[in-house]
Motif scaffolding. Structure first.
Motif, PDB file in Angstrom:
ATOM      1  N   ALA A  14      31.033  73.850  47.263  1.00  6.21           N
ATOM      2  CA  ALA A  14      32.411  73.380  47.171  1.00  6.21           C
ATOM      3  C   ALA A  14      33.371  74.494  47.568  1.00  6.21           C
ATOM      4  CB  ALA A  14      32.711  72.891  45.763  1.00  6.21           C
ATOM      5  N   GLY A  15      34.354  74.140  48.379  1.00  3.12           N
ATOM      6  CA  GLY A  15      35.296  75.114  48.888  1.00  3.12           C
ATOM      7  C   GLY A  15      34.901  75.706  50.222  1.00  3.12           C
ATOM      8  N   SER A  63      42.314  60.806  52.332  1.00  5.17           N
ATOM      9  CA  SER A  63      41.403  61.558  51.485  1.00  5.17           C
ATOM     10  C   SER A  63      41.029  62.919  52.055  1.00  5.17           C
ATOM     11  CB  SER A  63      40.129  60.740  51.233  1.00  5.17           C
ATOM     12  OG  SER A  63      39.467  60.450  52.453  1.00  5.17           O
ATOM     13  N   ARG A  67      42.729  69.012  55.039  1.00  5.50           N
ATOM     14  CA  ARG A  67      41.488  69.760  54.882  1.00  5.50           C
ATOM     15  C   ARG A  67      40.606  69.704  56.120  1.00  5.50           C
ATOM     16  NH1 ARG A  67      37.854  68.202  51.477  1.00  5.50           N
ATOM     17  NH2 ARG A  67      38.497  66.008  51.316  1.00  5.50           N
ATOM     18  N   SER A  85      37.664  73.533  52.752  1.00  2.00           N
ATOM     19  CA  SER A  85      37.893  73.191  51.346  1.00  2.00           C
ATOM     20  C   SER A  85      37.111  71.953  50.943  1.00  2.00           C
ATOM     21  CB  SER A  85      39.394  72.986  51.093  1.00  2.00           C
ATOM     22  OG  SER A  85      40.127  74.148  51.411  1.00  2.00           O
ATOM     23  N   LYS A  87      34.740  69.253  49.194  1.00  3.98           N
ATOM     24  CA  LYS A  87      34.562  68.820  47.819  1.00  3.98           C
ATOM     25  C   LYS A  87      33.253  68.044  47.689  1.00  3.98           C
ATOM     26  CE  LYS A  87      39.566  68.129  47.453  1.00  3.98           C
ATOM     27  NZ  LYS A  87      40.642  67.149  47.169  1.00  3.98           N
ATOM     28  N   PRO A  88      32.678  67.985  46.478  1.00  2.00           N
ATOM     29  CA  PRO A  88      31.453  67.199  46.301  1.00  2.00           C
ATOM     30  C   PRO A  88      31.594  65.756  46.773  1.00  2.00           C
ATOM     31  CG  PRO A  88      31.787  68.593  44.403  1.00  2.00           C
ATOM     32  CD  PRO A  88      33.020  68.730  45.260  1.00  2.00           C
ATOM     33  N   GLU A  89      32.772  65.169  46.627  1.00  2.00           N
ATOM     34  CA  GLU A  89      32.978  63.797  47.063  1.00  2.00           C
ATOM     35  C   GLU A  89      32.975  63.633  48.579  1.00  2.00           C
ATOM     36  OE1 GLU A  89      37.002  65.066  45.156  1.00  2.00           O
ATOM     37  OE2 GLU A  89      34.874  65.551  44.921  1.00  2.00           O
ATOM     38  N   ASP A  90      32.945  64.744  49.314  1.00  4.97           N
ATOM     39  CA  ASP A  90      32.797  64.680  50.762  1.00  4.97           C
ATOM     40  C   ASP A  90      31.341  64.489  51.183  1.00  4.97           C
ATOM     41  OD1 ASP A  90      35.567  65.094  51.389  1.00  4.97           O
ATOM     42  OD2 ASP A  90      35.293  67.239  51.000  1.00  4.97           O
ATOM     43  N   VAL A 116      27.737  68.647  49.799  1.00  6.84           N
ATOM     44  CA  VAL A 116      28.615  69.634  49.183  1.00  6.84           C
ATOM     45  C   VAL A 116      28.247  69.732  47.710  1.00  6.84           C
ATOM     46  CG1 VAL A 116      30.978  70.362  48.769  1.00  6.84           C
ATOM     47  CG2 VAL A 116      30.426  69.008  50.804  1.00  6.84           C
ATOM     48  N   SER A 118      28.524  71.375  43.746  1.00  6.91           N
ATOM     49  CA  SER A 118      29.558  71.840  42.832  1.00  6.91           C
ATOM     50  C   SER A 118      29.440  73.326  42.577  1.00  6.91           C
ATOM     51  CB  SER A 118      29.482  71.091  41.505  1.00  6.91           C
ATOM     52  OG  SER A 118      29.638  69.707  41.696  1.00  6.91           O
TER      53      SER A 118
END
Length: 118
Positions: A14-15, A63, A67, A85, A87-90, A116, A118
């Motif tokens: 993440a990130g 969403s 980014r 950047s 995110k896990p939801e990506d 991705v 956490s």
């Protein structure tokens, strides 16, 4: 027909950042737009971003706006999706798409996995 081949997927924390690539071949003269969709397990496909060849229009899903950046190499008929950047939801399989217009995609690649953590 138009053939699309994605690459650049992988694992990232993440990130972190990834850049996806999609190379088009075949009857590319019949298409003016290329872009990206994604699909997570058990979920429906969703739009991510798209760009036109002849114009300078680009479109982003809310969403990912801010980014990700979509770009193209016209000579190589290749589009890129720079993702920052993350995110896990990506996490999803990302599919390249092409069509006569941004809102009319009809050709699809086989997908590349983006994970991705956490």
């Amino acid at each position: 027909q138009v053939q699309l081949v994605e690459s650049g997927g992988g694992w990232v924390q993440a990130g972190g950042s990834l850049r996806l690539s999609c190379a088009a071949s075949g009857r590319t003269f019949s298409t003016d737009a290329m872009g990206w969709f994604r699909q997570a397990p058990g979920k429906e496909r969703e739009f991510v971003s798209a760009i036109s060849w002849s114009g300078r229009r680009s479109v982003y899903a809310e969403s990912v706006k801010g980014r990700v950046t979509i770009s193209r190499d016209s000579a190589k008929k290749t589009v890129y999706l720079q993702m920052n950047s993350l995110k896990p939801e990506d996490t999803a399989v990302y599919y390249c798409a092409a069509g006569v217009a941004i809102m009319s995609m009809e050709y699809w690649g086989q997908g590349t996995q983006v994970t991705v953590s956490s």
